[in-house]
Design a protein around this motif. Structure first.
Motif, PDB file in Angstrom:
ATOM      1  N   GLN A   6      23.801 -35.396  16.199  1.00 26.66           N
ATOM      2  CA  GLN A   6      22.455 -35.934  16.304  1.00 26.66           C
ATOM      3  C   GLN A   6      21.439 -34.816  16.117  1.00 26.66           C
ATOM      4  OE1 GLN A   6      22.461 -37.455  20.272  1.00 26.66           O
ATOM      5  NE2 GLN A   6      23.351 -39.406  19.696  1.00 26.66           N
ATOM      6  N   HIS A   7      20.266 -35.171  15.690  1.00 23.67           N
ATOM      7  CA  HIS A   7      19.124 -34.273  15.649  1.00 23.67           C
ATOM      8  C   HIS A   7      19.409 -32.969  14.896  1.00 23.67           C
ATOM      9  CE1 HIS A   7      17.691 -37.075  18.638  1.00 23.67           C
ATOM     10  NE2 HIS A   7      18.695 -36.759  19.433  1.00 23.67           N
ATOM     11  N   LEU A   8      20.028 -33.071  13.742  1.00 24.00           N
ATOM     12  CA  LEU A   8      20.414 -31.891  12.977  1.00 24.00           C
ATOM     13  C   LEU A   8      19.201 -31.072  12.545  1.00 24.00           C
ATOM     14  CD1 LEU A   8      22.780 -30.334  11.856  1.00 24.00           C
ATOM     15  CD2 LEU A   8      22.671 -31.749   9.808  1.00 24.00           C
ATOM     16  N   THR A   9      18.134 -31.721  12.120  1.00 24.48           N
ATOM     17  CA  THR A   9      16.931 -31.000  11.691  1.00 24.48           C
ATOM     18  C   THR A   9      16.319 -30.241  12.857  1.00 24.48           C
ATOM     19  OG1 THR A   9      16.505 -32.646   9.993  1.00 24.48           O
ATOM     20  CG2 THR A   9      14.667 -31.230  10.611  1.00 24.48           C
ATOM     21  N   PHE A  10      16.221 -30.891  14.006  1.00 24.40           N
ATOM     22  CA  PHE A  10      15.658 -30.211  15.183  1.00 24.40           C
ATOM     23  C   PHE A  10      16.538 -29.042  15.607  1.00 24.40           C
ATOM     24  CE2 PHE A  10      15.418 -29.520  19.755  1.00 24.40           C
ATOM     25  CZ  PHE A  10      14.081 -29.155  19.856  1.00 24.40           C
ATOM     26  N   ALA A  11      17.858 -29.230  15.600  1.00 22.84           N
ATOM     27  CA  ALA A  11      18.766 -28.142  15.978  1.00 22.84           C
ATOM     28  C   ALA A  11      18.620 -26.976  15.010  1.00 22.84           C
ATOM     29  CB  ALA A  11      20.206 -28.641  16.004  1.00 22.84           C
ATOM     30  N   THR A  12      18.503 -27.256  13.734  1.00 26.08           N
ATOM     31  CA  THR A  12      18.314 -26.205  12.734  1.00 26.08           C
ATOM     32  C   THR A  12      17.012 -25.465  12.981  1.00 26.08           C
ATOM     33  OG1 THR A  12      19.530 -27.530  11.117  1.00 26.08           O
ATOM     34  CG2 THR A  12      18.191 -25.729  10.265  1.00 26.08           C
ATOM     35  N   LEU A  13      15.945 -26.195  13.229  1.00 26.47           N
ATOM     36  CA  LEU A  13      14.655 -25.584  13.508  1.00 26.47           C
ATOM     37  C   LEU A  13      14.727 -24.705  14.758  1.00 26.47           C
ATOM     38  CD1 LEU A  13      11.613 -25.253  13.018  1.00 26.47           C
ATOM     39  CD2 LEU A  13      11.263 -27.337  14.349  1.00 26.47           C
ATOM     40  N   ALA A  14      15.354 -25.207  15.800  1.00 27.88           N
ATOM     41  CA  ALA A  14      15.463 -24.445  17.046  1.00 27.88           C
ATOM     42  C   ALA A  14      16.250 -23.148  16.845  1.00 27.88           C
ATOM     43  CB  ALA A  14      16.125 -25.300  18.123  1.00 27.88           C
ATOM     44  N   ILE A  15      17.340 -23.229  16.115  1.00 26.77           N
ATOM     45  CA  ILE A  15      18.158 -22.035  15.870  1.00 26.77           C
ATOM     46  C   ILE A  15      17.391 -21.025  15.029  1.00 26.77           C
ATOM     47  CG2 ILE A  15      20.219 -21.177  14.676  1.00 26.77           C
ATOM     48  CD1 ILE A  15      21.592 -23.831  15.557  1.00 26.77           C
ATOM     49  N   VAL A  16      16.784 -21.476  13.947  1.00 27.90           N
ATOM     50  CA  VAL A  16      16.049 -20.571  13.065  1.00 27.90           C
ATOM     51  C   VAL A  16      14.870 -19.943  13.794  1.00 27.90           C
ATOM     52  CG1 VAL A  16      14.611 -20.475  10.976  1.00 27.90           C
ATOM     53  CG2 VAL A  16      16.793 -21.661  10.925  1.00 27.90           C
ATOM     54  N   ALA A  17      14.142 -20.737  14.562  1.00 29.07           N
ATOM     55  CA  ALA A  17      12.996 -20.198  15.300  1.00 29.07           C
ATOM     56  C   ALA A  17      13.435 -19.173  16.334  1.00 29.07           C
ATOM     57  CB  ALA A  17      12.227 -21.339  15.974  1.00 29.07           C
ATOM     58  N   THR A  18      14.500 -19.451  17.027  1.00 27.74           N
ATOM     59  CA  THR A  18      15.010 -18.509  18.026  1.00 27.74           C
ATOM     60  C   THR A  18      15.388 -17.192  17.377  1.00 27.74           C
ATOM     61  OG1 THR A  18      15.833 -20.320  19.386  1.00 27.74           O
ATOM     62  CG2 THR A  18      16.779 -18.147  19.780  1.00 27.74           C
ATOM     63  N   LEU A  19      16.040 -17.259  16.245  1.00 24.49           N
ATOM     64  CA  LEU A  19      16.482 -16.039  15.576  1.00 24.49           C
ATOM     65  C   LEU A  19      15.327 -15.278  14.936  1.00 24.49           C
ATOM     66  CD1 LEU A  19      19.747 -17.443  14.011  1.00 24.49           C
ATOM     67  CD2 LEU A  19      19.492 -16.099  16.099  1.00 24.49           C
ATOM     68  N   ALA A  20      14.363 -15.992  14.397  1.00 27.13           N
ATOM     69  CA  ALA A  20      13.236 -15.334  13.738  1.00 27.13           C
ATOM     70  C   ALA A  20      12.274 -14.716  14.740  1.00 27.13           C
ATOM     71  CB  ALA A  20      12.491 -16.328  12.853  1.00 27.13           C
ATOM     72  N   ILE A  21      12.077 -15.375  15.866  1.00 29.67           N
ATOM     73  CA  ILE A  21      11.117 -14.905  16.851  1.00 29.67           C
ATOM     74  C   ILE A  21      11.783 -13.985  17.867  1.00 29.67           C
ATOM     75  CG2 ILE A  21       9.549 -15.646  18.692  1.00 29.67           C
ATOM     76  CD1 ILE A  21       9.198 -18.268  17.065  1.00 29.67           C
ATOM     77  N   GLY A  22      13.021 -14.267  18.175  1.00 33.13           N
ATOM     78  CA  GLY A  22      13.718 -13.522  19.216  1.00 33.13           C
ATOM     79  C   GLY A  22      14.577 -12.399  18.692  1.00 33.13           C
ATOM     80  N   TRP A  23      15.868 -12.529  18.873  1.00 35.78           N
ATOM     81  CA  TRP A  23      16.815 -11.474  18.581  1.00 35.78           C
ATOM     82  C   TRP A  23      17.704 -11.920  17.431  1.00 35.78           C
ATOM     83  CZ3 TRP A  23      21.693  -9.873  21.541  1.00 35.78           C
ATOM     84  CH2 TRP A  23      21.908  -8.512  21.433  1.00 35.78           C
ATOM     85  N   PRO A  24      17.489 -11.407  16.210  1.00 32.02           N
ATOM     86  CA  PRO A  24      18.205 -11.931  15.052  1.00 32.02           C
ATOM     87  C   PRO A  24      19.719 -11.722  15.076  1.00 32.02           C
ATOM     88  CG  PRO A  24      16.923  -9.995  14.452  1.00 32.02           C
ATOM     89  CD  PRO A  24      16.556 -10.350  15.858  1.00 32.02           C
ATOM     90  N   PHE A  25      20.209 -10.816  15.907  1.00 31.10           N
ATOM     91  CA  PHE A  25      21.654 -10.607  15.965  1.00 31.10           C
ATOM     92  C   PHE A  25      22.372 -11.799  16.582  1.00 31.10           C
ATOM     93  CE2 PHE A  25      19.788  -6.384  15.916  1.00 31.10           C
ATOM     94  CZ  PHE A  25      20.376  -5.908  14.762  1.00 31.10           C
TER      95      PHE A  25
END
Length: 166
Positions: A6-25
């Motif tokens: 479920q909610h694949l687009t939201f999960a993708t957005l959440a993961i990408v945002a976390t990595l781009a804003i937070g800790w990319p490793f």
């Protein structure tokens, strides 16, 4: 949301945002989930990958725009942190520890950690039905340990990404 499909687009957005804003490793932790999603979405692979690229470009662009407004020049924090932490000699700057540091730390903080680390091999041994779902959750832990154990500089915070699966 991955396991429930479920909610694949939201999960993708959440993961990408976390990595781009937070800790990319942290992207290392998402490799098994990403591969599983790519396999599941193989029928519409091109459109899915295009969606991921658009989300990543939008998030990274917004981060860079905010940084430009604050610093007066275009910078990519994701790129900067990656370059700083991967160039040779950077680890020794803040002290080094032997590989046993993480073993001791995990044993002290999570004395039940052995159960978490042994979960996947035990499931393989006993051939459990839900192996794939559990593997997608546990394999990132093994990948992460494989990345951080050999690095000379060690800190407890580098273990934080594996605490949820444990």
């Amino acid at each position: 949301s991955f396991l429930k499909e479920q909610h694949l687009t939201f999960a993708t957005l959440a993961i990408v945002a976390t990595l781009a804003i937070g800790w990319p490793f942290g992207v290392i932790m998402f490799v098994p989930v990403g591969l599983a999603i790519l396999w599941r979405e193989r029928a519409r692979l091109f459109s899915f990958l295009l969606q991921v690229v658009l989300i990543a470009a939008t998030v990274q662009g917004l981060v860079m725009l905010v940084d430009y407004q604050q610093y007066g020049k275009w910078v990519s924090p994701t790129w900067n942190i990656f370059v700083y932490n991967t160039k040779a000699g950077g680890d020794e700057l803040y002290g080094i520890e032997p590989w046993s540091y993480y073993v001791k730390n995990l044993a002290l903080n999570f004395n039940y950690v052995v159960l978490g680390i042994l979960a996947l091999p035990l499931m393989l041994l006993f051939r459990q039905q839900d192996f794939r779902s559990l593997a997608v959750i546990l394999v990132p832990m093994y990948i992460w340990l494989g990345v951080v154990f050999p690095r000379p500089h060690k800190e407890e915070r580098f273990l934080f990404p594996i605490y949820p699966p444990l």
